[in-house]
Design an enzyme around this catalytic site. Structure first.
Site, mmCIF file in Angstrom:
data_model
loop_
_atom_site.group_PDB
_atom_site.id
_atom_site.type_symbol
_atom_site.label_atom_id
_atom_site.label_comp_id
_atom_site.label_asym_id
_atom_site.label_seq_id
_atom_site.Cartn_x
_atom_site.Cartn_y
_atom_site.Cartn_z
ATOM 1 N N SER A 73 -4.560 15.988 -9.561
ATOM 2 C CA SER A 73 -4.963 17.393 -9.481
ATOM 3 C C SER A 73 -5.010 17.779 -8.013
ATOM 4 C CB SER A 73 -6.352 17.565 -10.115
ATOM 5 O OG SER A 73 -6.913 18.823 -9.787
ATOM 6 N N TYR A 112 -15.035 15.050 -11.239
ATOM 7 C CA TYR A 112 -13.638 15.251 -11.600
ATOM 8 C C TYR A 112 -12.737 14.912 -10.415
ATOM 9 C CZ TYR A 112 -9.317 17.657 -12.922
ATOM 10 O OH TYR A 112 -7.997 17.963 -13.203
#
Length: 261
Positions: free
Chosen positions: A155, A168
């Site tokens: 990401s 995350y």
């Protein structure tokens, strides 16, 4: 150029998506689904894994309906045996494995102070351990055959830090390091395993549905509604990476919507 040198040169460059066997986790929607359909359209034999059987069944039916090759197996990436069986299906059905795309992931982002500890554990289990399970499932074959490609979805939160995405981002930073170390170790061990790490920005998938923190979800909804683009954008990058010759490792791709700052 001598004939033997020319033959070696041609062999190195005569690689394409066509006929490659590609295992994809997180394949029931979003980036995984889009990648499966594009790769299959271009001649790959795709093996799809995810937890939702109905979605997998429908996607495989679509791919086969277009005259292309696909199979599926219900797979929980947190279970190492599930991932091993998914790879075994690829070998049984299509005679081997060339690529694994570790795409399964969740993003229940929240401030650290909110202490959503169960969500932290789930992200570590799926986003990091799930990737490790994928690596472990293919490593014996890739090592013995001295070729293979490991593609993993990180990401933009694996490149820089974002408030509200501490855990995350930690899993995605870890994936970034893992992929690069695999690439370097393989070069040292002369096993020719290539790695690709994807850093998507605001891509419109079901990922936001995993966010339970109300304030975080609201902010993310606003961002994605304003700038988000479809998962086909990432699928095209995956296809490009798989299409590269065996002597080329294209290792990192950041995929932003043009409008995302």
């Amino acid at each position: 150029m001598r004939n033997s040198e020319h033959a070696g040169f041609q062999e190195a460059y005569n690689m394409s998506v066509k006929n490659k066997v590609v295992v994809i986790t997180g394949a029931s929607s979003g980036i995984g689904e889009a990648s499966a359909k594009l790769l299959a359209k271009n001649g790959a034999k795709v093996v799809l894994g995810a937890r939702r059987e109905e979605q997998l069944k429908a996607i495989v039916a679509d791919i086969k309906g277009d005259g292309n090759q696909a199979v599926y197996k219900v797979t929980d990436v947190t279970n190492p045996e599930d991932v091993k069986q998914l790879v075994a299906l690829a070998k049984t059905q299509f005679g081997g494995i060339d690529v694994i795309f570790n795409n399964a992931g969740i993003m229940p982002s929240s401030p650290i102070s909110a202490l959503h500890i169960k969500e932290w554990d789930a992200m570590i289990d799926i986003n990091l351990k799930g990737v490790l399970n994928g690596v472990a499932a293919v490593m014996p074959d890739f090592t013995s055959q001295k070729h293979g490609q490991i593609i993993t979805t990180s990401s933009v939160a694996g490149l820089k830090s974002f408030p509200g995405a501490g855990v995350y981002g930690a899993t995605k930073f870890a994936v970034r390091n893992l992929m690069e170390v695999i690439r370097m170790e393989s070069a040292q061990e002369k096993t020719n395993i290539r790695t690709v790490t994807l850093y998507p920005g605001a891509i419109n998938t079901e990922l936001l549905n995993t966010i339970s923190d109300t304030a975080t979800r609201s902010g993310m909804d606003d961002l994605y509604n304003a700038v988000g683009i479809g998962p086909d954008a990432v699928a095209r990058v995956v296809n490009f990476a798989v299409d590269q010759p065996e002597n080329v490792n294209v290792s990192e791709f950041t995929i932003y919507p043009t409008k995302q700052g």
